[in-house]
Design a protein around this motif. Sequence first.
Motif, PDB file in Angstrom:
ATOM      1  N   SER A 124      44.792  43.329  23.052  1.00 62.99           N
ATOM      2  CA  SER A 124      45.881  44.155  22.571  1.00 62.99           C
ATOM      3  C   SER A 124      46.420  44.880  23.794  1.00 62.99           C
ATOM      4  CB  SER A 124      45.381  45.138  21.507  1.00 62.99           C
ATOM      5  OG  SER A 124      44.928  44.444  20.375  1.00 62.99           O
ATOM      6  N   ALA A 125      47.358  44.232  24.430  1.00 60.98           N
ATOM      7  CA  ALA A 125      47.722  44.593  25.791  1.00 60.98           C
ATOM      8  C   ALA A 125      48.336  45.974  25.913  1.00 60.98           C
ATOM      9  CB  ALA A 125      48.690  43.555  26.346  1.00 60.98           C
ATOM     10  N   TYR A 126      49.032  46.410  24.899  1.00 58.60           N
ATOM     11  CA  TYR A 126      49.648  47.726  24.972  1.00 58.60           C
ATOM     12  C   TYR A 126      49.310  48.494  23.718  1.00 58.60           C
ATOM     13  CZ  TYR A 126      52.969  51.464  25.734  1.00 58.60           C
ATOM     14  OH  TYR A 126      53.531  52.709  25.922  1.00 58.60           O
ATOM     15  N   TRP A 163      50.464  50.428  21.294  1.00 51.85           N
ATOM     16  CA  TRP A 163      51.635  50.951  20.604  1.00 51.85           C
ATOM     17  C   TRP A 163      51.217  52.107  19.698  1.00 51.85           C
ATOM     18  CZ3 TRP A 163      55.771  48.522  22.609  1.00 51.85           C
ATOM     19  CH2 TRP A 163      55.602  47.235  23.109  1.00 51.85           C
ATOM     20  N   ASN A 178      51.682  41.519  21.484  1.00 55.78           N
ATOM     21  CA  ASN A 178      50.408  41.629  22.188  1.00 55.78           C
ATOM     22  C   ASN A 178      49.698  40.295  22.330  1.00 55.78           C
ATOM     23  OD1 ASN A 178      50.614  44.323  22.751  1.00 55.78           O
ATOM     24  ND2 ASN A 178      49.333  45.002  21.058  1.00 55.78           N
ATOM     25  N   SER A 179      49.983  39.360  21.441  1.00 56.75           N
ATOM     26  CA  SER A 179      49.365  38.037  21.551  1.00 56.75           C
ATOM     27  C   SER A 179      49.893  37.268  22.755  1.00 56.75           C
ATOM     28  CB  SER A 179      49.594  37.230  20.269  1.00 56.75           C
ATOM     29  OG  SER A 179      50.917  36.731  20.196  1.00 56.75           O
ATOM     30  N   GLU A 227      50.043  38.467  25.764  1.00 56.29           N
ATOM     31  CA  GLU A 227      49.478  38.986  27.002  1.00 56.29           C
ATOM     32  C   GLU A 227      47.987  38.727  27.056  1.00 56.29           C
ATOM     33  OE1 GLU A 227      49.487  42.913  29.887  1.00 56.29           O
ATOM     34  OE2 GLU A 227      50.762  42.784  28.127  1.00 56.29           O
ATOM     35  N   GLN A 234      54.538  44.141  16.859  1.00 51.21           N
ATOM     36  CA  GLN A 234      53.698  44.578  17.973  1.00 51.21           C
ATOM     37  C   GLN A 234      52.496  43.662  18.146  1.00 51.21           C
ATOM     38  OE1 GLN A 234      52.991  48.638  16.845  1.00 51.21           O
ATOM     39  NE2 GLN A 234      55.085  49.271  17.320  1.00 51.21           N
ATOM     40  N   SER A 235      51.941  43.192  17.049  1.00 51.25           N
ATOM     41  CA  SER A 235      50.793  42.287  17.111  1.00 51.25           C
ATOM     42  C   SER A 235      51.171  40.976  17.787  1.00 51.25           C
ATOM     43  CB  SER A 235      50.264  42.023  15.701  1.00 51.25           C
ATOM     44  OG  SER A 235      49.154  41.163  15.722  1.00 51.25           O
ATOM     45  N   ARG A 286      59.002  42.649  27.423  1.00 49.23           N
ATOM     46  CA  ARG A 286      58.439  41.581  26.607  1.00 49.23           C
ATOM     47  C   ARG A 286      59.492  40.755  25.878  1.00 49.23           C
ATOM     48  NH1 ARG A 286      54.944  45.205  27.785  1.00 49.23           N
ATOM     49  NH2 ARG A 286      52.681  44.961  27.566  1.00 49.23           N
TER      50      ARG A 286
END
Length: 262
Positions: free
Chosen positions: A45-47, A49, A120-121, A123, A116-117, A68
């Motif tokens: 979960s790169a960021y 949020w 994040n996938s 990254e 957001q999910s 992104r």
Amino acid sequence: MAGLNAAGSADGGVQRRTLLRGAAGWSAVAGMALPLGAGSAGTASAYGWTRTLQQGMSGADVTKLQVRVGGWAAPGAQQTYVAWDGAFGPATASAVRRFQSAYGLTADGVVGPQTQSVLNSLESSDGSSAHFDWSEFYSNDGSGFSGGKVSAAQVKKNVRRLTYKLEAVRKKAGNSSITVNSGFRSIAHNSSVGGIPNSMHVYGVAADIVVAGHTTLQVYKIAETCGFSGLEAYSHSWQHVDSRVQYSSYGSGSWWWESGVV
């Protein structure tokens, strides 16, 4: 512009990846889009949020979003880009809607948990993007991200922004794999392959790519929708793409689509 060698490659021949990254796909579970293989090695979960984003908002998280979705700048051939300015305006909202539509989400321009999910996938845990390793963009003379016209840290930041646009190219090309012939180049390496002195490669904002199963003309047309302001002619065996207008301080702030609008 790319420098040619006798083999016709922009930078010493095509260097194929030995391993493709795992797909950054997603699946819908109970109405929530989740990263494929969430929790497995190589994804994160790169960021973090902390809020739902929508038009009219501003902040560092908006800038993260803009990076992104930068490859979803236009619905067709258009000389435009998503600014990394932290202001969620109409251009960002339109890019978000195109991203959402491409990934099967509700295209409402609102960046909530589902969107957001999926973001994040795309990254990986080391900060690179899902389908590109940092090493694919290293200077081919063995100097990594060093020896360019900006610091290695800045090159890495620039490459990171570039990979998200390339993720969009990949998605628009039907999830076809992309080979990076030439990414960042040290000043010395750029000179050795015949690159122009102020090539966007020496800043880490350019790549020469080949997309599996696609002609260079097809790649050029896709790139016209992805916010790239530098496109070399599609008559080569690779497609050069760069974001020069977003880096006007590097001395090349004008649009350059060598084959025009196609």
